[in-house]
Design an enzyme around this catalytic site. Structure first.
Site, PDB file in Angstrom:
ATOM      1  N   LYS A 233      -2.700 114.324   7.823  1.00  0.00           N
ATOM      2  CA  LYS A 233      -2.095 113.225   8.571  1.00  0.00           C
ATOM      3  C   LYS A 233      -1.825 113.648  10.015  1.00  0.00           C
ATOM      4  O   LYS A 233      -2.215 112.953  10.968  1.00  0.00           O
ATOM      5  CB  LYS A 233      -0.790 112.780   7.908  1.00  0.00           C
ATOM      6  CG  LYS A 233      -0.153 111.571   8.576  1.00  0.00           C
ATOM      7  CD  LYS A 233       1.279 111.366   8.129  1.00  0.00           C
ATOM      8  CE  LYS A 233       2.207 112.288   8.889  1.00  0.00           C
ATOM      9  NZ  LYS A 233       3.631 111.969   8.671  1.00  0.00           N
ATOM     10  N   ASP A 251       0.288 107.607   6.699  1.00  0.00           N
ATOM     11  CA  ASP A 251       1.716 107.886   6.539  1.00  0.00           C
ATOM     12  C   ASP A 251       2.293 106.941   5.477  1.00  0.00           C
ATOM     13  O   ASP A 251       1.558 106.218   4.805  1.00  0.00           O
ATOM     14  CB  ASP A 251       2.441 107.753   7.876  1.00  0.00           C
ATOM     15  CG  ASP A 251       2.582 106.307   8.330  1.00  0.00           C
ATOM     16  OD1 ASP A 251       1.916 105.429   7.745  1.00  0.00           O
ATOM     17  OD2 ASP A 251       3.367 106.053   9.266  1.00  0.00           O
TER      18      ASP A 251
END
Length: 365
Positions: A233, A251
C-alpha cells in the site's frame, strides 16, 4: 273306444306342456335366461350415475383441501423485504457535475462486461465530483512522502500533516534521520500514536535508504517493499504520487467501498488489488485510488453512508444501507477544513466559479 283314446291323448299332451310353462314362469321370476328388458338397463344407469357422483364429490373434497393448504402456506410465508431503490438522479448532486443518467442496479448475475462498465462509470462520476483528488499527506519529495505514509497508519492524515513539519525541519534528509536520537524522534512523533514503533520504522527505512540506495528513494515496487515499515500500500502511494507510476492503494476505505459496490468479494488486500486492477486500464489506477478513498472519507462512511446525498447512488447495489433522506444525508457529509492543495480540502462547491466550472486550486498560479 275311439273317443276314450282321444281323451287320453289330449290329457297326456296337457300334462307334457304344463312342466314347460312352470319352467318358463320360474325363469321369468328369477330373471335368468331371459333377454334384458327396460327395467334392467335403467337399474344399470342409476348405479353408474351414483358412482360418478361419488367420484366427483371425492375430487371436489381433494381440490378444496389442496386450496386450503396453499392458502395456509401463503399466510405462513413472511412478507418480502422492501428494497430501497435509488432515484434516477442523485438527490443531492454536487453543483457543477452531471447527474447519473439512469438507475443501473446490477443484477445478481452481473456479467464481467457489465461489471467493468459499471465500475468505470462510477470512477468517471467520482472524477467529476472530486476533480482535485490527490494524496492528502503534505510532502515535497519522495523521502517525505514515504515517511509520512508510514506515519499515517492508525491515525489521520491531518494529524500526520501537523507532525511532519517539525520532523522534516530537524531531519530533512535520510542521512539526518538515520543518525537521529530515537528518543528525540519519539517525542516529535508522539501525537501520531504508536510513536515507538513508528520511530523505529522511519529511522530503519532511512538507514536502509542510505546503505542500500545511496540516500535516494527507489522507484521500483520490489525495492520499496524491502524498506522497514513499507508494504505494498505504502509503496503504491509513493510510486503513483512521487514517480508517476500507476498503482492501486488498497487502504481500509478502498477495501470497504469496492466490496460495497460489488466490484469484488475478496478480503485480502493483494487479491483486491489484482481484482480491481483487472477492471481498469493501468493509467487509471492512481486517480482511481484517490477517487475511491475521498468518497469513502466524505460520503460513503462505514457506519452511516450518506446514500441520499451520494452522486453515484443509482449505480450502487448497496443503496439504502445508509440514510436515504436527502436533507438528513447532507448532514452526514464530511469535508475537511482548510485550503488546497497540501492542507485540507474544502467542499467541492468552494472550487466552482459562478458559472459552475471548477475554479483554480487555492494557492495555484
Amino acid at each position: 273306444m275311439k273317443k276314450a283314446a282321444s281323451e287320453k291323448k289330449t290329457a297326456s299332451a296337457k300334462t307334457a306342456s304344463s312342466p314347460k310353462k312352470a319352467a318358463s314362469t320360474k325363469q321369468a321370476a328369477s330373471g335368468k335366461g331371459a333377454a334384458p328388458g327396460k327395467g334392467a338397463v335403467s337399474a344399470k344407469k342409476t348405479a353408474s350415475a351414483k358412482k360418478t357422483a361419488s367420484a366427483k364429490k371425492a375430487a371436489s373434497k381433494t381440490s378444496a383441501a389442496q386450496k386450503a393448504s396453499k392458502a395456509a402456506a401463503v399466510k405462513k410465508a413472511p412478507a418480502a423485504k422492501k428494497v430501497a431503490v435509488a432515484p434516477k438522479k442523485a438527490t443531492a448532486r454536487l453543483k457543477g457535475t452531471a447527474p447519473a443518467k439512469a438507475v443501473v442496479h446490477p443484477p445478481g448475475d452481473e456479467s464481467p462486461t457489465a461489471l467493468v462498465r459499471r465500475a468505470r462509470r462510477i470512477n468517471r462520476e467520482l472524477a467529476e465530483v472530486f476533480p482535485y483528488a490527490h494524496p492528502e499527506l503534505d510532502f515535497e519529495n519522495p523521502f517525505q512522502l514515504v515517511v509520512a505514509t508510514v506515519l499515517s497508519a492508525q491515525t489521520t492524515d491531518l494529524r500526520v500533516n501537523q507532525t511532519t513539519p517539525s520532523l522534516f525541519a530537524k531531519y530533512p534528509t535520510p542521512e539526518d534521520l538515520a543518525a537521529a536520537n530515537p528518543e528525540e524522534v519519539e517525542e516529535i512523533l508522539r501525537p501520531c500514536g504508536f510513536f515507538r514503533a513508528k520511530t523505529k520504522s522511519v529511522i530503519g527505512l532511512s538507514k536502509a535508504l542510505v546503505e542500500d540506495f545511496g540516500g535516494e528513494v527507489p522507484g521500483r515496487l520490489e525495492d520499496l517493499v524491502k524498506l522497514p515499515g513499507v508494504g505494498r500500500k505504502t509503496a503504491f502511494v509513493v510510486l503513483g504520487n512521487a514517480f508517476g507510476r500507476p498503482g492501486i492503494t488498497v487502504d481500509t476505505h478502498f477495501q470497504r467501498l469496492v466490496r460495497r459496490w460489488r466490484w469484488t468479494g475478496e478480503t485480502d488486500p493483494d487479491k483486491i488489488e489484482a481484482a480491481i486492477g483487472a477492471l481498469f486500464p493501468k493509467s487509471d489506477w492512481t486517480d482511481l485510488s484517490h477517487h475511491v478513498i475521498w468518497h469513502g472519507r466524505r460520503i460513503c462512511h462505514a457506519r452511516k453512508p450518506a446514500c441520499g446525498a451520494c452522486p453515484i447512488a443509482p449505480l450502487c447495489p448497496a443503496y439504502g444501507e445508509g440514510e436515504t433522506d436527502p436533507e438528513k444525508a447532507k448532514k452526514l457529509l464530511k469535508y475537511e477544513k482548510g485550503g488546497f492543495p497540501g492542507q485540507r480540502l474544502k467542499p467541492p462547491q468552494a472550487y466552482l466559479d459562478a458559472g459552475g466550472t471548477p475554479a483554480p486550486p487555492l494557492g495555484a498560479g
